[in-house]
Design an enzyme around this catalytic site. Sequence first.
Site, PDB file in Angstrom:
ATOM      1  N   CYS B 575      40.872  33.082  45.254  1.00 41.88           N
ATOM      2  CA  CYS B 575      41.889  33.660  46.017  1.00 41.88           C
ATOM      3  C   CYS B 575      41.226  34.162  47.401  1.00 41.88           C
ATOM      4  CB  CYS B 575      42.490  34.844  45.373  1.00 41.88           C
ATOM      5  SG  CYS B 575      41.025  35.984  44.771  1.00 41.88           S
ATOM      6  N   THR B 576      41.642  33.284  48.645  1.00 37.82           N
ATOM      7  CA  THR B 576      41.037  33.326  49.692  1.00 37.82           C
ATOM      8  C   THR B 576      40.920  34.448  50.206  1.00 37.82           C
ATOM      9  OG1 THR B 576      43.375  32.679  50.547  1.00 37.82           O
ATOM     10  CG2 THR B 576      41.725  30.995  50.814  1.00 37.82           C
TER      11      THR B 576
END
Lengths: 147, 715
Positions: B575-576
């Site tokens: 998840c960036t």
Amino acid sequence: MPHCTNLFFVLCCKVHSNHHEVHYYDFHIVYSASYRVPVLYFRGYDSDGLPLQLNEIEKDLPACSAKVLLESKWTFITQEEHPYFNRPWYKLHPCGTSEWMKLLFLDEAVLAESKVAIELHLVSWFSVVGQVIGLRVPIEMVNGRIN
Amino acid sequence: MAKQERSGGSILQFSPFQSFVDEGFWHRLSSLKLNKFGIDDSPIAITGFYAPCSHSQVSNHLTLLSESLPCDESEQSSVPAISLGNRNRCSVPGILYNTNTLEAYHALDKKSLLKEEAKKIWEDIHTGKAVEDSAVLLRFLLISFADLKKWSFHYWFAFPALVFDPPVTVVELKPASQWFTSEEADSVSVACNGWRNSSLTAGVPFFLVCIASNSHATIRHLKDWEACQGDGRKQVLFGFYDPCHLPNNPGWPLRNFLALICSRWNLKTVHFLCYRENRGFADLGVSLVGEAVITIPQGWRDLQCVPNAVGWELNKGRHISRVINLAKSMDPAMLAISAADLNLKLMRWRAWPSLNLDELSSTKCLLLGAGTLGCQVARMLMAWGVRKITLLDNGRVAMSNPLRQSLYTLDNCLNGGDFKAMAAVKSLKQIFPAVEAEGVVMAIPMPGHPVSSQEEESVLEDCRRLHELVESHDAVFLLTDTRESRWLPALLCANANKITITAALGFDSFLVMRHGSGPLNSSNDVKAESEIALSGDMDSLALADSGGERLGCYFCNDVVAPTDSTANRTLDQQCTVTRPGLAPIASSLAAELFVDILHHPNGIFAGVIADSTNSGGGDQPLGILPHQIRGSLHQFSQMTLVGHASESCTACSSTVITEYRKKGKEFLLPAINHPTYLEDLTGLTELMKSASSFKLDCNNETDDDDDDDDDYVEL
């Protein structure tokens, strides 16, 4: 009503529109501390007390004023809460005012007469702004001061 | 009413009082009703205000303002503390019956209510209270029904006036300047101005004008009547603030004044002064003086015998109630709309005359993703006047979300978390009620995330649904958090030739870009397409962008098809994790870019204005219209780039689009399930083979040692 130190002037007027209907207008000039210029607040309503919408107000303006309103870079209308009544009124947005006021006061002689600067300031301001709402400053108001 | 000849002249005809209710009064009443009175409909003591006529062509009104209602702090008493009036607002007492239903309003016994108020006036006259506090002669009645859902107000005023039977007659009525000698007139003016300027007397509407034999005039309170009798008084007139401007009629206040005069002091002939002003000073040309002759009616000595009263206000000549609707100035939702509109118009007047607000408010925007980017883009679009927004997201609000996703609060995280799409819509409506927001809870089918045969049906259904969403909107924003989730939307947008904006985030860098136009004409022309395609006519391809080639989409620079970037990655790669400031920056740019596209004459077909000398000129009021904006917070820098469409693109090439149109699910399922299907289809496989046969020393995104970077930085 709270004590209004910044409410310069109150003006009411009545306009006969078509269909024999009468419109009432209130104009308030209030000093804006953040823009440091006078600001014109106004609203219109009919005889039942129903506030007029902006398009209806524009119909009441004399033709040349409506033109000024559309074309001018100096005058634009927003709706905002009146600073004392907390009800929505229309106002002429003050963001351009100090710029064009400087143009009016380029003559240093005028600035030197500081004791009448305040009155001149308001009258001069109104001579521009008043055109938008179809009100003119009587020439006597200005002549008397300068002389 | 016909004038009759009687001894002493014609019947004195009074001009009725006119009411005026300031909108602030209704506002205040609504607030009191909601917060304080509730269902209690007992009568409320109120205060009206009036002033003498101030203009020869306009009558003044009895005015109600928000101050007319009792203040919140004090207890509800039967008699309000009437504020000391000032010269513009003379206070008079009144009573308000505000009902709870419209039926109850119409069912009020108006006759008996009027009689009750008349009785109060009558008693005040007899007890002498009216002499002490004369404003009670103008006691009024207001009935109303406030519909607080529709913001409409029914109301009806009554100004009770005791009826003289036989009626009062008038011998003479003329302007005051003609009645008095010029000396007297001057003195009266001075005295009146003095009365009006003193805060002690400015609010006293009934008074005595005593003129001495030397023409000197003084104004006295009514209670000084006895003192004014005798020695040296040339004449005594009964003066009152007259709201009426008419030259031949006195105003309504004179009616009860005469009742007081005749029953208290037993006079049969009364000289009265209708006091009127102009520009703040006494104007004796507009003011009237008259001589009235009264025949004291039988029974008036008797306190118990209350005379009849009249006084219900006519509505444009008819005996009916009034109603006004104040939704536009009181309904907060409508005020919000009007304020938003005016603010946007400000922009148009000031800086951008050709700003097309109608287009903005009618453009339907589809936002894929309701996370950091989605929330922020939605807000920015609303600020631009976009009203139709659809948000699509299949996730729920997690505890870490509210910090970065500006439409959510902690409440949305509880109990497992609300669906983002629905919570976002709710939040948008709380910000601006007039927004037409829809939420779609749905996952976007992605290549590289294979589906089992049981799931096929529902995945195809999702594809079909997404296809329809794209078709039914005008602009699509790709705001999801993985590269592969953008593939199907990009394809569908190219297929439908919709304005498409992609925003993507790295740790401290971002990409915002607009996709070029689709490769073929709109899918409506599929039949014509296939015929023309068979003939191999190159001209059948869709309009090129002005400048020649189509601009690229998000995938045009890829030389591999999008794959699963999320599996087998650590959390910070999956998840960036981005610098918080990045999403708002990218979202804002996305919204601004969108607005520019809408205003470009070529819209989606707009090329890039590369000429740096042409900044802000011509038909691009807000500057250049870039294809891609890449920015970095690491260096606080930003640059604009151009990329043209690739014929091997897995999302927008004519090969892919044609295949999609022809084969539908037989194209989609392999694309989703089979890792190399898209690459084979578009010839990327071939391209890679030929590329690897050369020894190239260029900075290429597919370098193996940049593998981690490639997956981590999703640009």
